[in-house]
Design a protein around this motif. Structure first.
Motif, mmCIF file in Angstrom:
data_model
loop_
_atom_site.group_PDB
_atom_site.id
_atom_site.type_symbol
_atom_site.label_atom_id
_atom_site.label_comp_id
_atom_site.label_asym_id
_atom_site.label_seq_id
_atom_site.Cartn_x
_atom_site.Cartn_y
_atom_site.Cartn_z
ATOM 1 N N LYS A 2 0.858 -1.180 0.000
ATOM 2 C CA LYS A 2 0.000 0.000 0.000
ATOM 3 C C LYS A 2 0.889 1.223 0.000
ATOM 4 N N PRO A 5 1.243 8.827 -1.145
ATOM 5 C CA PRO A 5 1.955 9.908 -0.471
ATOM 6 C C PRO A 5 1.217 10.361 0.774
ATOM 7 N N GLN A 7 1.414 13.298 4.050
ATOM 8 C CA GLN A 7 2.027 14.559 4.449
ATOM 9 C C GLN A 7 3.116 14.362 5.496
ATOM 10 N N HIS A 62 1.557 6.367 -8.345
ATOM 11 C CA HIS A 62 0.956 7.149 -9.417
ATOM 12 C C HIS A 62 1.976 8.088 -10.051
ATOM 13 N N ARG A 65 4.657 6.233 -11.967
ATOM 14 C CA ARG A 65 4.198 5.746 -13.273
ATOM 15 C C ARG A 65 4.064 6.861 -14.283
ATOM 16 N N SER A 140 1.102 -2.531 -7.233
ATOM 17 C CA SER A 140 -0.189 -2.130 -7.772
ATOM 18 C C SER A 140 -1.317 -2.988 -7.230
ATOM 19 N N LYS B 177 -0.936 -2.900 -14.169
ATOM 20 C CA LYS B 177 -1.954 -1.867 -13.953
ATOM 21 C C LYS B 177 -2.637 -2.087 -12.619
ATOM 22 N N ARG B 178 -3.095 -0.996 -12.038
ATOM 23 C CA ARG B 178 -3.904 -1.108 -10.837
ATOM 24 C C ARG B 178 -5.283 -1.633 -11.189
ATOM 25 N N ARG B 180 -8.033 -1.351 -9.030
ATOM 26 C CA ARG B 180 -8.954 -0.284 -8.618
ATOM 27 C C ARG B 180 -8.368 1.045 -9.036
ATOM 28 N N GLU B 182 -7.135 3.680 -8.018
ATOM 29 C CA GLU B 182 -6.684 4.391 -6.815
ATOM 30 C C GLU B 182 -5.985 5.681 -7.163
ATOM 31 N N GLU B 183 -5.825 5.924 -8.456
ATOM 32 C CA GLU B 183 -5.220 7.182 -8.873
ATOM 33 C C GLU B 183 -6.052 8.356 -8.400
ATOM 34 N N GLU B 187 -3.347 14.207 -4.900
ATOM 35 C CA GLU B 187 -1.945 14.209 -4.526
ATOM 36 C C GLU B 187 -1.633 15.183 -3.412
ATOM 37 N N HIS B 188 -2.399 16.259 -3.358
ATOM 38 C CA HIS B 188 -2.053 17.273 -2.370
ATOM 39 C C HIS B 188 -3.120 17.373 -1.293
ATOM 40 N N ALA B 189 -3.843 16.276 -1.092
ATOM 41 C CA ALA B 189 -4.905 16.313 -0.093
ATOM 42 C C ALA B 189 -4.310 16.477 1.296
ATOM 43 N N GLU B 191 -3.840 15.184 4.310
ATOM 44 C CA GLU B 191 -4.106 13.833 4.828
ATOM 45 C C GLU B 191 -3.802 13.716 6.304
ATOM 46 N N GLU B 196 -6.415 6.742 10.287
ATOM 47 C CA GLU B 196 -5.867 5.949 9.191
ATOM 48 C C GLU B 196 -4.479 5.429 9.552
ATOM 49 N N LEU B 197 -3.753 6.281 10.256
ATOM 50 C CA LEU B 197 -2.408 5.903 10.669
ATOM 51 C C LEU B 197 -2.450 4.684 11.586
ATOM 52 N N ASP B 200 -3.082 1.372 10.051
ATOM 53 C CA ASP B 200 -2.115 0.858 9.094
ATOM 54 C C ASP B 200 -0.820 0.385 9.735
ATOM 55 N N LEU B 204 2.250 -2.671 5.629
ATOM 56 C CA LEU B 204 3.343 -1.930 5.010
ATOM 57 C C LEU B 204 2.845 -0.635 4.459
ATOM 58 N N THR B 205 3.673 0.334 4.485
ATOM 59 C CA THR B 205 3.292 1.591 3.872
ATOM 60 C C THR B 205 4.271 1.939 2.798
#
Lengths: 142, 205
Positions: A2, A5, A7, A62, A65, A140, B177-178, B180, B182-183, B187-189, B191, B196-197, B200, B204-205
């Motif tokens: 998993k 990115p 923060q 992402h 790729r 993936s 290819k993925r 799902r 998940e793209e 990217e700049h959310a 988070e 969630e931390l 998990d 693995l992260t």
């Protein structure tokens, strides 16, 4: 795996940004300096791939790729082997044995030099792209 | 009289045994994977002491670099903890010990480490010939490269094809290819979501 990115990976992101160019550079050094020091296509390929894998682990699949799309990777995987085998075929066409680089240039030593260069480059390209696609394959899922 | 070199190699090999026992005993798969990476690193150190720099290089890059990451990827498909084992059967232990003894017996035939009488040293067409003539025949100062890419270029072609085949096999099994989309993850959310931390931590992260 998993991977996306986050923060709170800011420190890792900064360090990765700093390290990736050096890792790539070191990969190229190992690739093209293999005649003179330790190294060669296999090691260089793995080191070169590890820069992309590091980038992928920290910045997410992402974005990796976007840099190196899987479609390009698929071409590169075969291109390396073809470059290697093609060098062998070329030496045969020029009248030598398979992978007998002497015939590649007017003098046998520079022929050997060019032959080894091409062959190691082929190994490097295939190993790099296979390693990165292994990573893509694992990362993936999930 | 034991030389310094032999002493260092002995210590490194002892480390390998300890790490192997650690890998067997540990139930935490994540830690076991890290230990396999460490195993390769120590092995690479031993190869450096034995003057096999190219082998050490490969071992460090592939063994402790890439395969550790791929193992971690494989662990992320399953659970991070090994299932409790049932009773180990005596038969299995007997077989393992017998196989190990056979393997050790097999190594007794090999020349001693660094022996000047080993076939690779004494055979007129091997080591000495390459050392003396590769500069005139092939050129590169690194004779390992000469042997790898020129004298036995055909074998290396085979190895490259093996890597290629492995890559193709993994691509066809796992795909690139993925599944799902998940793209969609922005990217700049922002988070900053602690739950969630927590969730998990064992993955693995």
């Amino acid at each position: 795996m998993k991977i996306y990115p986050r923060q709170h990976h800011r420190v890792l992101q900064v360090i990765t940004r700093l390290m990736v160019p050096f890792v790539l550079m070191f990969g190229l050094y190992v690739q093209f300096h293999g005649d003179y020091g330790p190294g060669g296509g296999f090691q260089a390929g793995v080191i070169f791939a590890s820069a992309f894998i590091l980038y992928g682990l920290i910045f997410g699949l992402h974005r990796t790729r976007k840099v190196l799309p899987p479609s390009t990777l698929r071409w590169l995987v075969s291109f390396g082997v073809l470059l290697y085998a093609g060098t062998g075929l070329l030496t045969m066409l020029l009248g030598g044995n398979l992978l007998d680089y002497d015939v590649l240039a007017s003098n046998p030593l520079s022929g050997q030099h060019w032959g080894i260069f091409a062959v190691e480059l082929g190994v490097g390209i295939t190993v790099t792209s296979v390693m990165i696609s292994l990573f893509y394959g694992f990362a993936s899922k999930r | 009289m034991i030389s310094m070199e032999h002493l260092i190699i002995g210590v490194l090999l002892a480390f390998l045994v300890v790490i192997t026992i650690g890998i067997i005993v540990l139930r935490d798969l994540m830690a076991a994977v890290i230990l396999t990476g460490l195993y390769s690193l120590v092995a690479a150190g031993a190869f450096v002491v034995m003057d096999a720099v190219d082998v050490a290089f490969t071992e460090a890059a592939v063994g402790s670099g890439i395969s550790t990451i791929l193992f971690l990827g494989a662990v992320s498909f399953t659970r991070a903890e090994q299932k409790p084992r049932g009773n180990d059967s005596w038969l299995a232990i007997v077989f393992v010990i017998a196989t190990g003894a056979l393997l050790i017996y097999g190594t007794l035939d090999m020349p001693r480490y660094g022996s000047a009488e080993s076939p690779a040293q004494t055979h007129p067409q091997l080591g000495k010939r390459f050392l003396e003539q590769s500069a005139d025949e092939v050129g590169p100062p690194n004779i390992v490269t000469s042997v790898l890419a020129s004298y036995r270029g055909y074998d290396t072609l085979g190895e490259t094809v093996v890597v290629f085949a492995a890559g193709i096999a993994v691509m066809s099994l796992l795909g690139l290819k993925r599944r799902r989309p998940e793209e969609e993850i922005p990217e700049h959310a922002p988070e900053d979501q602690p739950p969630e931390l927590e969730q998990d931590t064992d993955r693995l992260t």
